[in-house]
Write a protein that holds these residues in place. Structure first.
Motif, short mmCIF file in Angstrom:
data_model
loop_
_atom_site.label_atom_id
_atom_site.label_comp_id
_atom_site.label_asym_id
_atom_site.label_seq_id
_atom_site.Cartn_x
_atom_site.Cartn_y
_atom_site.Cartn_z
N VAL A 298 12.28 -4.81 10.53
CA VAL A 298 11.60 -6.08 10.23
C VAL A 298 10.14 -5.83 9.87
O VAL A 298 9.64 -6.35 8.87
N ASP A 299 9.44 -5.04 10.67
CA ASP A 299 8.02 -4.80 10.42
C ASP A 299 7.80 -4.08 9.10
O ASP A 299 6.86 -4.39 8.36
N ARG A 300 8.65 -3.12 8.77
CA ARG A 300 8.45 -2.34 7.55
C ARG A 300 8.83 -3.13 6.30
O ARG A 300 8.26 -2.91 5.23
N GLU A 301 9.77 -4.05 6.42
CA GLU A 301 10.08 -4.90 5.27
C GLU A 301 8.97 -5.92 5.03
O GLU A 301 8.68 -6.26 3.88
N THR B 55 0.85 -1.18 0.00
CA THR B 55 0.00 0.00 0.00
C THR B 55 0.90 1.24 0.00
O THR B 55 2.08 1.16 0.37
N PRO B 56 0.37 2.40 -0.41
CA PRO B 56 1.21 3.62 -0.36
C PRO B 56 1.79 3.89 1.02
O PRO B 56 2.93 4.33 1.14
N GLU B 57 1.02 3.61 2.08
CA GLU B 57 1.51 3.85 3.44
C GLU B 57 2.65 2.89 3.76
O GLU B 57 3.67 3.31 4.36
N GLU B 58 2.50 1.61 3.40
CA GLU B 58 3.57 0.64 3.64
C GLU B 58 4.82 1.01 2.86
O GLU B 58 5.94 0.88 3.37
N GLU B 59 4.64 1.45 1.63
CA GLU B 59 5.78 1.82 0.80
C GLU B 59 6.52 3.01 1.38
O GLU B 59 7.76 3.05 1.40
#
Length: 367
Positions: free
Chosen positions: A246-249, A142-146
């Motif tokens: 870790v969470d963001r990857e 998602t744009p937020e995750e990216e």
């Protein structure tokens, strides 16, 4: 009333011509200035390649939406991110982003934009028909995750830049017979070092120091921002920076439905080569997210140090507690711990298990 006599074959031809095809497939070879497209209408042969500018391409896609019940497209992941994917989806196209592969399957030595687009269109045709193995698709964040992932990756880039520029300074010092360590440019060491150097060399090194001072300040700010964003309650040994990386990857832990998917994404699973009765075990596949894999291996070593009473460390303490264990045995154990640590984090993040089930000692960083 007399009915006109109609030729049955002519009626069928007219009906076929008026019937809208079910699918239309577009294989895309994307570049900064051009997009090369090969189209497959229904199950016909691929049509000749067409070349568009990015802006003109989206206008052309709109004209294709009325030609079939569903329009599918696909392109390889690369430096252009997911902007094109989101634009196509917004238009109503079923787009997939695929892993980059060698599209010259027959190794003819002929590889150019039209041939790549053609091969993508052919694979997309099989994929749409139900062959899920025809394309290795990439999950689009998602744009937020990216945005969150870019933030953590930018910190990694800043760290590499600090290391690179510092190494250039050490290299210059070494050419003049002065061997230094990584922190040669920091204030305390520089105050001792520069009086020993000729003026011309100090001038050249000061150029590096100005760059390093700016980069290190940005690196510290990026590191602090990630640590602040991390959850306060964490397993002992899992720092705020590592937790956020870790969470963001991963992006969304809920996208995995079983432990095998988690292990596969880390690339920490052992490979195998089997043919007939011959079977050979291979090193880990290293398939998947390299940044995640690096972070998990680091966390595995921390787990051995800080979580001696956890179930996972107890399982492998026969290796780490054995002074005669070889270096290779320790590496294999660390890989196994890193892979299982990812599975345990997945179970914890998705509510499948509580920290107590793993024997983790929890700490509150805010306390």
């Amino acid at each position: 009333m007399n009915q006109p006599n109609l030729n049955t074959s002519e009626v069928r031809a007219e009906q076929a011509a008026s019937k809208k095809p079910q699918t239309l497939k577009l294989g895309l070879d994307v570049h900064a200035d051009t997009i090369v497209v090969v189209r497959i209408l229904e199950h016909s042969a691929p049509q000749p390649a067409q070349t568009f500018t990015p802006a003109r391409f989206l206008d052309w896609v709109k004209t294709q939406l009325v030609l079939a019940e569903a329009v599918h497209s696909g392109y390889e992941a690369g430096p252009f991110g997911y902007g094109l994917h989101r634009a196509l989806v917004a238009l109503g196209v079923h787009n997939v982003v695929t892993q980059p592969v060698c599209l010259d399957e027959q190794h003819k030595g002929v590889n150019h934009d039209p041939s790549d687009a053609r091969q993508l269109a052919l694979r997309l045709d099989r994929y749409v028909a139900g062959n899920a193995h025809a394309l290795a698709t990439v999950r689009v964040p998602t744009p937020e995750e990216e945005q969150k992932r870019i933030e953590s990756r930018q910190r990694e880039q800043l760290k590499r830049e600090v290391q690179r520029v510092a190494a250039q300074g050490r290299s210059l010092l070494l050419t003049q017979g002065q061997r230094e360590k990584k922190g040669w440019w920091k204030a305390a060491r520089w105050a001792e070092l520069h009086p020993q150097l000729p003026a011309w060399l100090v001038t050249r090194l000061e150029c590096f120091r100005r760059v390093l001072t700016l980069l290190s300040a940005e690196l510290d700010a990026a590191t602090t921002a990630l640590e602040v964003a991390a959850p306060a309650l964490r397993p002992k040994g899992l720092g705020g920076l590592s937790a956020e990386v870790v969470d963001r990857e991963i992006g969304d832990w809920h996208r995995f439905t079983n432990r095998r998917q988690v292990g596969s994404y880390t690339g920490l699973c052992g490979g195998v080569s089997a043919s007939g009765r011959s079977t050979h075990l291979l090193p880990i596949t290293k398939h998947g997210n390299v940044r995640l894999r690096t972070a998990l291996v680091e966390l595995a070593w921390r787990l051995v140090v800080w979580q001696r009473d956890s179930a996972l460390v107890k399982k492998w303490w026969g290796v780490f507690g054995n002074p005669r264990a070889t270096k290779a045995a320790r590496k294999k154990a660390i890989v196994a711990i890193a892979r299982q640590r990812a599975v345990d984090l997945w179970r914890g993040r998705t509510g499948r298990a509580q920290p107590a089930a793993f024997g983790w000692t929890m700490v509150n960083a805010a306390a």
